[in-house]
Design a protein around this motif. Sequence first.
Motif, PDB file in Angstrom:
ATOM      1  N   MET A  64       0.835  -1.174   0.000  1.00  0.00           N
ATOM      2  CA  MET A  64       0.000   0.000   0.000  1.00  0.00           C
ATOM      3  C   MET A  64       0.885   1.245   0.000  1.00  0.00           C
ATOM      4  O   MET A  64       1.894   1.299   0.688  1.00  0.00           O
ATOM      5  CB  MET A  64      -0.918  -0.007   1.225  1.00  0.00           C
ATOM      6  CG  MET A  64      -1.913   1.105   1.195  1.00  0.00           C
ATOM      7  SD  MET A  64      -3.388   0.749   2.126  1.00  0.00           S
ATOM      8  CE  MET A  64      -2.948   1.359   3.712  1.00  0.00           C
ATOM      9  N   LYS A  65       0.461   2.237  -0.775  1.00  0.00           N
ATOM     10  CA  LYS A  65       1.235   3.458  -0.901  1.00  0.00           C
ATOM     11  C   LYS A  65       0.997   4.382   0.285  1.00  0.00           C
ATOM     12  O   LYS A  65      -0.135   4.555   0.731  1.00  0.00           O
ATOM     13  CB  LYS A  65       0.827   4.164  -2.189  1.00  0.00           C
ATOM     14  CG  LYS A  65       1.888   5.029  -2.755  1.00  0.00           C
ATOM     15  CD  LYS A  65       1.495   5.497  -4.130  1.00  0.00           C
ATOM     16  CE  LYS A  65       2.706   6.147  -4.743  1.00  0.00           C
ATOM     17  NZ  LYS A  65       2.426   6.714  -6.022  1.00  0.00           N
ATOM     18  N   LYS A  66       2.065   4.957   0.806  1.00  0.00           N
ATOM     19  CA  LYS A  66       1.973   5.864   1.953  1.00  0.00           C
ATOM     20  C   LYS A  66       1.525   7.245   1.476  1.00  0.00           C
ATOM     21  O   LYS A  66       1.977   7.743   0.454  1.00  0.00           O
ATOM     22  CB  LYS A  66       3.328   5.945   2.636  1.00  0.00           C
ATOM     23  CG  LYS A  66       3.302   6.667   3.943  1.00  0.00           C
ATOM     24  CD  LYS A  66       4.649   6.612   4.626  1.00  0.00           C
ATOM     25  CE  LYS A  66       4.593   7.320   5.951  1.00  0.00           C
ATOM     26  NZ  LYS A  66       5.892   7.311   6.619  1.00  0.00           N
ATOM     27  N   ALA A  67       0.635   7.873   2.235  1.00  0.00           N
ATOM     28  CA  ALA A  67       0.119   9.193   1.879  1.00  0.00           C
ATOM     29  C   ALA A  67       1.217  10.240   1.995  1.00  0.00           C
ATOM     30  O   ALA A  67       2.027  10.209   2.924  1.00  0.00           O
ATOM     31  CB  ALA A  67      -1.043   9.567   2.776  1.00  0.00           C
ATOM     32  N   LEU A  68       1.241  11.153   1.043  1.00  0.00           N
ATOM     33  CA  LEU A  68       2.242  12.217   1.043  1.00  0.00           C
ATOM     34  C   LEU A  68       1.999  13.197   2.192  1.00  0.00           C
ATOM     35  O   LEU A  68       2.927  13.643   2.849  1.00  0.00           O
ATOM     36  CB  LEU A  68       2.218  12.955  -0.297  1.00  0.00           C
ATOM     37  CG  LEU A  68       3.278  14.019  -0.511  1.00  0.00           C
ATOM     38  CD1 LEU A  68       4.663  13.375  -0.493  1.00  0.00           C
ATOM     39  CD2 LEU A  68       3.067  14.745  -1.809  1.00  0.00           C
ATOM     40  N   SER A 117      -0.281  13.745   5.740  1.00  0.00           N
ATOM     41  CA  SER A 117      -1.109  13.042   6.726  1.00  0.00           C
ATOM     42  C   SER A 117      -2.454  13.751   6.899  1.00  0.00           C
ATOM     43  O   SER A 117      -2.618  14.918   6.530  1.00  0.00           O
ATOM     44  CB  SER A 117      -0.384  12.977   8.064  1.00  0.00           C
ATOM     45  OG  SER A 117      -0.279  14.268   8.630  1.00  0.00           O
TER      46      SER A 117
END
Length: 75
Positions: free
Chosen positions: A1-5, A7
């Motif tokens: 899963m891609k981490k959000a740029l 928060s």
Amino acid sequence: MKKALISAQLKTKLLVILIISILLASALELYTFGIPSDFLSRWLNSFFVIFFMISVTVLGVVPAINYAVNKAAGR
């Protein structure tokens, strides 16, 4: 899963700063100059200045001072 740029907490802070900046810039420009022909350019300039000043203060200066005080206090 891609981490959000960005928060969710930072998005909320930026949204609150954006709303406050829009209201302050509008109040400042309408009170000072009314609605002249160059209202939009003056409003955009004051909006960006106010947004930048509040953002730097809330997201940079306050956390830095909090960190420095906690470090000096030994916490």
